[in-house]
Design a protein around this motif. Structure first.
Motif, short mmCIF file in Angstrom:
data_model
loop_
_atom_site.label_atom_id
_atom_site.label_comp_id
_atom_site.label_asym_id
_atom_site.label_seq_id
_atom_site.Cartn_x
_atom_site.Cartn_y
_atom_site.Cartn_z
N CYS A 1 0.80 -1.24 0.00
CA CYS A 1 0.00 0.00 0.00
C CYS A 1 0.83 1.28 0.00
O CYS A 1 0.46 2.23 -0.70
CB CYS A 1 -0.98 0.03 1.16
SG CYS A 1 -1.14 -1.46 2.10
N ASP B 1 -2.10 -8.12 -5.52
CA ASP B 1 -2.60 -7.02 -4.72
C ASP B 1 -3.13 -5.91 -5.63
O ASP B 1 -2.73 -5.81 -6.79
CB ASP B 1 -1.45 -6.46 -3.86
CG ASP B 1 -1.95 -5.73 -2.62
OD1 ASP B 1 -3.15 -5.76 -2.34
OD2 ASP B 1 -1.10 -5.12 -1.92
N HIS C 1 -4.91 -1.65 -5.11
CA HIS C 1 -5.47 -0.60 -4.27
C HIS C 1 -6.36 0.26 -5.13
O HIS C 1 -5.89 0.84 -6.11
CB HIS C 1 -4.34 0.18 -3.59
CG HIS C 1 -3.58 -0.68 -2.63
ND1 HIS C 1 -2.47 -1.39 -3.00
CD2 HIS C 1 -3.84 -1.00 -1.34
CE1 HIS C 1 -2.06 -2.11 -1.97
NE2 HIS C 1 -2.86 -1.89 -0.94
N HIS D 1 -8.26 -1.88 -0.27
CA HIS D 1 -7.22 -2.88 -0.50
C HIS D 1 -7.94 -4.14 -0.93
O HIS D 1 -8.92 -4.52 -0.30
CB HIS D 1 -6.45 -3.25 0.76
CG HIS D 1 -5.94 -2.11 1.59
ND1 HIS D 1 -4.61 -1.79 1.68
CD2 HIS D 1 -6.58 -1.23 2.39
CE1 HIS D 1 -4.44 -0.77 2.50
NE2 HIS D 1 -5.63 -0.41 2.94
#
Ligand SMILES: [Zn+2]
Length: 408
Positions: A97, A146, A148, A274
């Protein structure tokens, strides 16, 4: 179910070498081929859904993780900082992040760009104690799928609904069967950041996005910075863990002073979501190896077609098999030729390796440019033109089907 560590060894998927360090597995060619297929698939699913992919380094300056708060509340799980000089300290990142916040902050943002979806399959690190490490399920070097998603609070409902749809799509293609969905909510106490109205709204939006899906609610289980949805799996040892996750965050946009310009020209704070569709490659494979008992769907099987000349001698079919292998490789398949030992032993070895398609070429097949396919489940097909066999396997792979024959 079977322990993934034993199968990982038997199928040459990965190795854990004490010299490299516990919890730092090395992906061998077969495991890397399967992982590569899945990484490509996930990237494509995300690209279609409007994600923009980035690369960012697995370590960064201490100050970055002080600002994100990780050094404050996560230090026990992080490797100690590495000091280059008195004012130059680096840490291995425990999350992606902070870097993605810097992607957002790389220039001014307008409401027209939201939701802005920043994706990366990136490395991060956890200083797990050596006693808890095992195979791929608990590791110190993590490769996380991942992303964001920066959006307005009004957009959170649609955004989360779409993320849940992508998670279900990816799970279906991979053969993941979640044990449950859990909605983690705020509990009593003052540890939470963000105002009451935003929390109430965010929890309501997550609950609404789960509409119609069986889930349990867990008050007090939310992170201090926002509520979340966890999608759980159970491993061979009946241990439950989180694979996919959708997490709202009111805190990091504040900490990194992220903003966008609204239609009236005023500065506004975005909400950060997230999310991970399939979790880390390590935990995902620990699960997939066990749930499929090593017999992966053809689209991510390490070797999809194993070709066996009946007679590998100078008067045999080695030449015909080599030409067929070339065509199958050019068609995008992962192919191997096995010409050593008796035909029976080679067929048994292919079964041990869970290869989905074995192509046997004898004198007649070689003369006809044909191949006889044997499927992993024991079925044998009549000899067919080599191009048809390559097309058949290609169709199953392209459809990401769990079946071995194309749907008719
Ligand atoms: Zn994150």
């Amino acid at each position: 179910m079977i322990d993934h560590r034993r199968l990982g060894r038997e199928l040459d998927l990965f190795v854990s070498d004490p010299l490299a360090g516990a919890g730092l597995p090395i992906w061998l060619p077969a495991g890397a081929a399967a992982r590569h297929a899945i990484e490509e698939y996930v990237r494509e699913v995300e690209r279609r859904a409007g994600y923009q992919h980035v690369y960012s380094p697995p370590l960064g300056k201490r100050e970055l993780f002080a600002l994100s708060g990780h050094l404050g509340y996560f230090a026990d799980d992080m490797f100690p900082p590495m000091r280059l000089s008195a004012d130059d300290e680096f840490v291995l990142r425990p999350a992606l992040c902070p870097h993605h916040a810097l992607v957002y902050r790389a220039r001014g943002r307008s409401y027209r760009e939201l939701p802005l979806r920043v994706g990366e399959l990136g490395a991060m690190y956890r200083a797990e104690r050596s006693g808890v490490l095992g195979g791929l399920s608990r590791v110190r070097a993590i490769s996380l799928n991942d992303a964001h998603n920066f959006c307005t609070l009004e957009q959170v409902g649609d955004e989360v609904r779409e993320i849940l749809r992508l998670i279900r799509e990816a799970h279906a293609a991979l053969g993941v069967r979640p044990s449950g969905f859990r909605l983690s909510l705020r509990g009593p106490g003052a540890k939470y950041v963000g105002d009451d109205a935003s929390w109430a709204r965010a929890e309501e939006l997550l609950r609404a996005a789960l509409d119609g899906m069986d889930h349990e609610e867990a008050p007090g289980e939310a992170a201090f910075y926002g509520p979340k949805i966890d999608i759980q799996i159970v491993d061979a040892a009946s241990r439950e863990s989180t694979l996919s996750t959708v997490q709202l965050d009111f805190d990091k946009p504040e900490k990194f002073d992220l903003s966008y310009t609204d239609p009236a020209g005023a500065r506004q704070r975005p909400v950060l979501v997230h999310r991970s569709l399939v979790g880390s490659m390590e935990r995902l494979f620990a699960y997939l190896i066990e749930v499929h008992q090593g017999a992966f769907p053809p689209w991510y099987a390490p070797v999809q077609l194993l070709l066996l000349p009946v007679d590998a001698g100078p008067a045999g079919q080695a030449g015909a098999v080599a030409r067929l292998a070339r065509r199958a490789v050019d068609a995008g398949l992962r192919v191997e030729v096995d010409a050593t030992g008796s035909l029976g032993a080679r067929v048994r070895d292919a079964a041990r390796r869970r290869v989905p398609y074995v192509g046997v070429v004898g004198a007649r097949e070689a003369a006809d440019d044909a191949v006889a396919l044997r499927l992993r489940d024991g079925r044998s097909l009549d000899p067919m033109p080599a191009d048809d066999a390559v097309g058949l396997i290609g169709a199953v792979v392209a459809a990401r089907s769990a079946e071995l024959l194309p749907a008719r």
